[in-house]
Scaffold this active site. Structure first.
Site, PDB file in Angstrom:
ATOM      1  N   SER A  89      50.436  34.624  49.870  1.00 41.38           N
ATOM      2  CA  SER A  89      48.690  34.653  49.478  1.00 41.38           C
ATOM      3  C   SER A  89      49.105  34.513  47.815  1.00 41.38           C
ATOM      4  CB  SER A  89      48.036  35.894  49.912  1.00 41.38           C
ATOM      5  OG  SER A  89      46.465  35.616  49.629  1.00 41.38           O
ATOM      6  N   ARG A 149      52.336  42.725  61.821  1.00 41.52           N
ATOM      7  CA  ARG A 149      51.466  43.512  60.789  1.00 41.52           C
ATOM      8  C   ARG A 149      52.093  45.068  60.891  1.00 41.52           C
ATOM      9  NH1 ARG A 149      46.659  42.795  59.273  1.00 41.52           N
ATOM     10  NH2 ARG A 149      46.369  40.992  60.180  1.00 41.52           N
ATOM     11  N   ARG A 151      57.582  38.576  57.606  1.00 42.45           N
ATOM     12  CA  ARG A 151      56.948  37.258  58.325  1.00 42.45           C
ATOM     13  C   ARG A 151      57.889  36.159  58.247  1.00 42.45           C
ATOM     14  NH1 ARG A 151      50.430  37.581  57.307  1.00 42.45           N
ATOM     15  NH2 ARG A 151      50.214  39.991  58.399  1.00 42.45           N
ATOM     16  N   GLU A 199      49.611  33.325  58.067  1.00 36.36           N
ATOM     17  CA  GLU A 199      49.787  33.661  56.761  1.00 36.36           C
ATOM     18  C   GLU A 199      51.120  34.299  56.147  1.00 36.36           C
ATOM     19  OE1 GLU A 199      46.863  36.471  55.051  1.00 36.36           O
ATOM     20  OE2 GLU A 199      48.206  36.894  53.266  1.00 36.36           O
ATOM     21  N   ARG A 227      50.980  49.758  53.702  1.00 32.26           N
ATOM     22  CA  ARG A 227      49.805  49.800  53.933  1.00 32.26           C
ATOM     23  C   ARG A 227      49.309  50.519  55.308  1.00 32.26           C
ATOM     24  NH1 ARG A 227      48.830  43.142  52.335  1.00 32.26           N
ATOM     25  NH2 ARG A 227      50.097  43.648  50.296  1.00 32.26           N
TER      26      ARG A 227
END
Length: 425
Positions: A353, A278, A392, A350, A263
């Site tokens: 999802s 991130r 994560r 988070e 990303r």
RNA sequence: GGAGAGGUGGCCGAGUGGUCGAAGGCGCGCCCCUGCUAAGGGCGUAUAGGAGAAAUCUUAUCGAGGGUUCAAAUCCCUCCCUCUCCGCCA
């Protein structure tokens, strides 16, 4: 993509529901455009019909040895008229279609209102955040303190910011997590493991909804073809069924896939600059289900529970939230986020999802199943979720399982995957 | 990278300018015949869009896009994909 028929038949109701997602549907303009389209399409098709009829007549006349000059002459005007109408019609249809591709999916009735993260509702909480009798460190500090740990500086040298080098025991733990997740989902939850391309074409990205609107989030490859690095395994895995008509007996299709994700993180410059939260590249175990419309609601619950099970087996405290309209993804009709407790941040972050996309992705992909009740192909529903984001999860384990001396205990579920190793460090 | 051969309906496969959305076969569905089994016969069987209350009518689609033509699965151009041989290579 939303059903164009739906937009035509009840635009007001639809617009109202889209408002929950902070999207304003331009219904007057759409109605105007569609009116023009209808008129033009009728005219164009009539002209085409006329052309076809006359062309066949020419064929017959020629075969019979008759003179065709007169009929040939009458075609000239028809041809130019048809060409201009067709061009206009194509332009209109393209405009309509492009607009539609930019309209998000309609949120489910159960989705709470809200503009941003603060509107999300906690559905449930699992586990108790551990009380530490020493000053906790964050995962970056812990990782950099280990002999075989995390090395952000070297990754920055090799590539740049938002990358990491994992070494020795930590790299092993990272791999163990992947194996553990894949095994749990294949053995206990009935998923088929798939291994897919990490580079995809623009059709696939359009199918799942990343294109055309979110190209800036993607890494695009240089070259003749429009190839992109996948931002999630959702893209290649869901597109397995693109342009397919599936037999009802083959449903539900349950895929689990481990993959790296890439990303660009454009526009998130200030956020989570430290550590692995991130990154431009991270790994994820993704769950994807292809189901009939009747079962999509229950499947979202089931798939979310599968992701939760990983957190439970790792004894990581988490909570489940339902995203409000303003915080949901573009293609999603309903999303649960799973948020894991991070002691260093004293908050939930988070880690998964899980979303139902109803028929939104399916319509873009033309992914269908044959409904035995009607004998006709109908759109499938797609559901996916992380089960879990591996990087994560590693962060969560390091922080939640840290000891006063900086060592990290291995969760018991993982010890077998770590050759019996019980502590990092 | 070089040379060649191809991409047609769920599948196989015919079709080099017209009456072709496409022969034939397989598969599948319904019906008939047959006291089981095997075999046989008839009919049907793509997808999407549009108009219509409906019956139905109509348009588009033979890898994708563009072109030639009154008319394209068929001719021309570009691209994609598959296969074979050679080279290179994890």
């Amino acid at each position: 993509m939303l059903d164009p028929k739906w937009i035509r038949s009840e635009p007001e109701a639809l617009a109202k529901r889209l408002l929950k997602k902070k999207y304003s549907l331009n219904i007057e303009w759409l109605a105007e455009l569609d009116g023009q389209r209808k008129q033009l399409q009728l005219e164009t098709e009539n002209l085409q019909n006329e052309r076809n009829t006359r062309s066949k007549a020419i064929g017959k006349a020629k075969a019979a040895g008759e003179n065709v000059d007169a009929i040939l002459q009458s075609m000239e005007q028809l041809k130019t008229e048809l060409e201009t109408k067709k061009e206009l019609l194509n332009a209109l249809q393209l405009e309509f279609h492009s607009y539609l591709m930019g309209v998000p999916n309609v949120p489910d009735e159960s989705v709470p209102p809200g503009n941003d993260e603060s509107g999300n509702l906690v559905v449930s909480t699992w586990g108790e955040p551990k009380q530490f009798d020493f000053a906790v460190k964050d995962h970056a500090e812990l990782g950099e303190g280990l002999a075989e740990g995390l090395d952000f500086a070297t990754a920055a040298k090799i590539t740049g910011s938002r990358f990491v080098v994992m070494r020795g025991q930590v790299a092993l733990l990272h791999r163990a997590l992947i194996q553990f997740m894949l095994n749990t989902h294949t053995r206990d939850h009935g998923y088929e493991e798939v291994n897919v391309p990490y580079i995809v074409n623009s059709d696939s990205l359009t199918g799942t909804g990343q294109l055309p609107k979110f190209e800036e989030d993607l890494f695009k490859l240089r070259g003749e073809q429009a190839y992109y690095l996948i931002p999630t395994a959702e893209v290649p895995v869901t597109n397995i069924v693109r342009d397919e008509i599936l037999e009802s007996a083959s449903l539900p299709i349950k895929f689990v896939c481990h993959s790296p994700c890439f990303r660009s993180e454009a526009g998130s410059y200030g956020k989570d600059t430290k550590g692995m939260i991130r990154q431009h590249q991270f790994e994820k175990v993704e769950l994807v289900q292809i189901v009939t419309p009747q079962t999509s609601d229950s499947t979202l619950e089931e798939l979310t529970a599968h992701a939760e099970r990983i957190l439970q087996l790792l004894h990581l405290p988490y909570r489940k939230v339902i995203l409000c309209g303003g915080d949901m993804g573009f293609a999603s009709a309903k999303t649960y986020d799973l948020e894991v407790w991070l002691p260093s941040q004293t908050c939930y972050r988070e880690i998964s999802s899980c979303s139902s996309f109803t028929d939104y992705q399916a319509r873009r992909m033309q992914a269908r199943w044959r409904n035995p009740a009607t004998g006709k192909p109908e759109l499938v529903h797609t559901i996916n979720g992380s089960g879990l984001a591996v990087g994560r999860t590693l962060v969560a384990i390091m922080e939640n399982y840290q000891e006063a001396d900086g060592r990290i205990r291995i969760p018991s579920a993982l010890v077998a995957y770590m050759h019996g190793l019980e502590y990092l460090g």
